[in-house]
Write a protein that holds these residues in place. Structure first.
Motif, PDB file in Angstrom:
ATOM      1  N   PHE A  89       0.853  -1.186   0.000  1.00 26.09           N
ATOM      2  CA  PHE A  89       0.000   0.000   0.000  1.00 26.09           C
ATOM      3  C   PHE A  89       0.892   1.241   0.000  1.00 26.09           C
ATOM      4  N   VAL A  90       0.514   2.235  -0.765  1.00 27.04           N
ATOM      5  CA  VAL A  90       1.154   3.547  -0.732  1.00 27.04           C
ATOM      6  C   VAL A  90       0.070   4.536  -0.311  1.00 27.04           C
ATOM      7  N   THR A  91       0.204   5.108   0.887  1.00 27.84           N
ATOM      8  CA  THR A  91      -0.822   5.979   1.420  1.00 27.84           C
ATOM      9  C   THR A  91      -0.841   7.309   0.667  1.00 27.84           C
ATOM     10  N   SER A  92      -1.840   8.108   0.961  1.00 30.98           N
ATOM     11  CA  SER A  92      -1.952   9.422   0.322  1.00 30.98           C
ATOM     12  C   SER A  92      -0.811  10.342   0.714  1.00 30.98           C
ATOM     13  N   ASP A  93      -0.140  10.027   1.839  1.00 31.65           N
ATOM     14  CA  ASP A  93       1.014  10.818   2.282  1.00 31.65           C
ATOM     15  C   ASP A  93       2.334  10.250   1.774  1.00 31.65           C
ATOM     16  N   GLY A  94       2.283   9.190   0.957  1.00 32.65           N
ATOM     17  CA  GLY A  94       3.495   8.615   0.403  1.00 32.65           C
ATOM     18  C   GLY A  94       4.134   7.539   1.251  1.00 32.65           C
ATOM     19  N   GLU A  95       3.505   7.152   2.360  1.00 32.01           N
ATOM     20  CA  GLU A  95       4.072   6.103   3.208  1.00 32.01           C
ATOM     21  C   GLU A  95       3.854   4.741   2.549  1.00 32.01           C
ATOM     22  N   VAL A  96       4.885   3.900   2.572  1.00 33.15           N
ATOM     23  CA  VAL A  96       4.837   2.580   1.933  1.00 33.15           C
ATOM     24  C   VAL A  96       4.616   1.517   2.999  1.00 33.15           C
ATOM     25  N   LEU A  97       3.578   0.685   2.815  1.00 35.93           N
ATOM     26  CA  LEU A  97       3.231  -0.369   3.771  1.00 35.93           C
ATOM     27  C   LEU A  97       3.302  -1.715   3.050  1.00 35.93           C
ATOM     28  N   PRO A  98       4.393  -2.482   3.232  1.00 30.43           N
ATOM     29  CA  PRO A  98       4.538  -3.764   2.544  1.00 30.43           C
ATOM     30  C   PRO A  98       4.015  -4.929   3.381  1.00 30.43           C
ATOM     31  N   TYR A  99       3.426  -5.918   2.712  1.00 27.07           N
ATOM     32  CA  TYR A  99       2.922  -7.122   3.379  1.00 27.07           C
ATOM     33  C   TYR A  99       3.270  -8.333   2.523  1.00 27.07           C
ATOM     34  N   SER A 100       3.653  -9.415   3.204  1.00 20.42           N
ATOM     35  CA  SER A 100       4.006 -10.656   2.514  1.00 20.42           C
ATOM     36  C   SER A 100       3.266 -11.805   3.176  1.00 20.42           C
ATOM     37  N   PHE A 101       2.668 -12.668   2.368  1.00 20.21           N
ATOM     38  CA  PHE A 101       1.847 -13.758   2.890  1.00 20.21           C
ATOM     39  C   PHE A 101       2.289 -15.084   2.279  1.00 20.21           C
ATOM     40  N   THR A 102       2.416 -16.089   3.124  1.00 21.51           N
ATOM     41  CA  THR A 102       2.608 -17.452   2.653  1.00 21.51           C
ATOM     42  C   THR A 102       1.245 -18.117   2.535  1.00 21.51           C
ATOM     43  N   LEU A 103       0.925 -18.603   1.365  1.00 24.55           N
ATOM     44  CA  LEU A 103      -0.374 -19.242   1.141  1.00 24.55           C
ATOM     45  C   LEU A 103      -0.309 -20.694   1.612  1.00 24.55           C
ATOM     46  N   THR A 104      -1.381 -21.161   2.209  1.00 25.40           N
ATOM     47  CA  THR A 104      -1.375 -22.466   2.875  1.00 25.40           C
ATOM     48  C   THR A 104      -1.389 -23.635   1.913  1.00 25.40           C
ATOM     49  N   GLN A 105      -1.739 -23.385   0.647  1.00 27.70           N
ATOM     50  CA  GLN A 105      -1.746 -24.468  -0.329  1.00 27.70           C
ATOM     51  C   GLN A 105      -0.997 -24.017  -1.576  1.00 27.70           C
ATOM     52  N   ASN A 106      -0.560 -24.995  -2.328  1.00 27.31           N
ATOM     53  CA  ASN A 106       0.144 -24.705  -3.561  1.00 27.31           C
ATOM     54  C   ASN A 106      -0.874 -24.531  -4.692  1.00 27.31           C
ATOM     55  N   PHE A 107      -0.931 -23.335  -5.263  1.00 25.90           N
ATOM     56  CA  PHE A 107      -1.900 -23.034  -6.295  1.00 25.90           C
ATOM     57  C   PHE A 107      -1.173 -22.760  -7.610  1.00 25.90           C
ATOM     58  N   SER A 108      -1.976 -22.556  -8.633  1.00 22.86           N
ATOM     59  CA  SER A 108      -1.425 -22.061  -9.889  1.00 22.86           C
ATOM     60  C   SER A 108      -1.089 -20.579  -9.724  1.00 22.86           C
ATOM     61  N   ASN A 109      -0.322 -20.046 -10.642  1.00 22.22           N
ATOM     62  CA  ASN A 109       0.052 -18.629 -10.567  1.00 22.22           C
ATOM     63  C   ASN A 109      -1.173 -17.719 -10.624  1.00 22.22           C
ATOM     64  N   ASN A 110      -2.158 -18.084 -11.434  1.00 20.43           N
ATOM     65  CA  ASN A 110      -3.355 -17.244 -11.550  1.00 20.43           C
ATOM     66  C   ASN A 110      -4.142 -17.209 -10.245  1.00 20.43           C
ATOM     67  N   VAL A 111      -4.254 -18.358  -9.585  1.00 23.50           N
ATOM     68  CA  VAL A 111      -4.949 -18.388  -8.298  1.00 23.50           C
ATOM     69  C   VAL A 111      -4.165 -17.585  -7.264  1.00 23.50           C
ATOM     70  N   ALA A 112      -2.837 -17.706  -7.273  1.00 23.94           N
ATOM     71  CA  ALA A 112      -2.013 -16.940  -6.347  1.00 23.94           C
ATOM     72  C   ALA A 112      -2.178 -15.442  -6.587  1.00 23.94           C
ATOM     73  N   GLU A 113      -2.311 -15.025  -7.843  1.00 26.46           N
ATOM     74  CA  GLU A 113      -2.538 -13.614  -8.152  1.00 26.46           C
ATOM     75  C   GLU A 113      -3.877 -13.151  -7.573  1.00 26.46           C
ATOM     76  N   TYR A 114      -4.909 -13.962  -7.765  1.00 21.58           N
ATOM     77  CA  TYR A 114      -6.218 -13.611  -7.205  1.00 21.58           C
ATOM     78  C   TYR A 114      -6.164 -13.556  -5.676  1.00 21.58           C
ATOM     79  N   GLN A 115      -5.441 -14.496  -5.071  1.00 23.25           N
ATOM     80  CA  GLN A 115      -5.328 -14.512  -3.612  1.00 23.25           C
ATOM     81  C   GLN A 115      -4.664 -13.224  -3.116  1.00 23.25           C
ATOM     82  N   ALA A 116      -3.604 -12.799  -3.799  1.00 19.96           N
ATOM     83  CA  ALA A 116      -2.915 -11.566  -3.409  1.00 19.96           C
ATOM     84  C   ALA A 116      -3.855 -10.370  -3.515  1.00 19.96           C
TER      85      ALA A 116
END
Length: 241
Positions: A89-116
């Protein structure tokens, strides 16, 4: 107020309200004209602690600060080691908020994109960030949400429908496809999560800036080259955690 009174300027409406509040003797509304307002002000001088200013026009002025929308970048990654999602996320004030998630199952790339995408939209709903600009490098996901592509694979349909529902809850969402080079931070977070998959554990990975060897060395003199005994100098480099 009468129809004529509704056409008064703001300052005349203000004076009219003063008349209604402070005039003891009843004045018929039809008699309340511009001259009556002037007469009333002449008979009822403004107290000394009221100061008139020429800085304000005779118009109603309403100033609302409109901040730019938040930006959200998303990416998903799936490989033999696992699947991950990255959201920034980049807020309206320019602050950057990064998040990283490990998905519990192995999906295709398209499903992983939708999950993100869904993870990011859910966070936006939680923080009530209703005005959002969403960017992703998956042409398939973006065009399916824009209606340019049809969702043909049944396994993608539930994710597509849920993402559309979240966008409807937010109300004001713009979604746009960007090249991978403009989405490299979210891509790095997604790949990081897919690589260091740790089930049922939350991992915090510090990122440090460091330089091990000094980047610049002075050239050795001829005398030093002829001398078999060399001196090793250690340079202390300032570093931040």
């Amino acid at each position: 107020m009468t129809p004529n009174e509704l056409n008064y300027s703001p300052i005349e409406k203000l004076c009219l309200s003063l008349i209604f509040q402070f005039e003891i003797i009843y004045v018929p509304q039809k008699a309340v004209k511009g001259q009556a307002l002037a007469d009333f002000l002449a008979d009822h001088p403004i107290p000394a602690y009221w100061e008139l200013s020429n800085e304000f026009p005779d118009e109603d002025v309403l100033v609302i600060e409109v901040k730019p929308p938040w930006k959200m970048y998303f990416d998903g990654a799936s490989n033999k080691e696992g699947a991950g999602a990255g959201v920034i996320f980049v807020t309206s004030d320019g602050e950057v908020l990064p998040y990283s998630f490990t998905l519990t199952q192995n999906f295709s790339n398209n499903v992983a994109e939708y999950q993100a995408l869904i993870l990011g939209l859910e966070m936006a709903v939680d923080i009530k960030q209703l005005h959002l600009q969403v960017y992703g490098d998956s042409a398939l996901v973006i065009n399916q949400l824009l209606g340019s592509y049809e969702v043909r694979k049944p396994e993608l349909l539930p994710y597509h429908n849920y993402a559309r529902k979240l966008m409807g809850w937010l109300g004001d969402v713009e979604i746009e496809h960007v090249p991978r080079k403009e989405n490299k931070q979210a891509d790095a977070l997604a790949n990081l999560a897919s690589t260091i998959s740790m089930p049922n554990n939350e991992a915090r990975v510090p990122i440090c800036k460091n330089w091990v060897v000094p980047p610049v060395f002075e050239e050795e003199s001829d005398e030093e080259k002829e001398d078999d005994n060399y001196t090793v100098e250690v340079f202390e480099i300032e570093k931040e955690d």
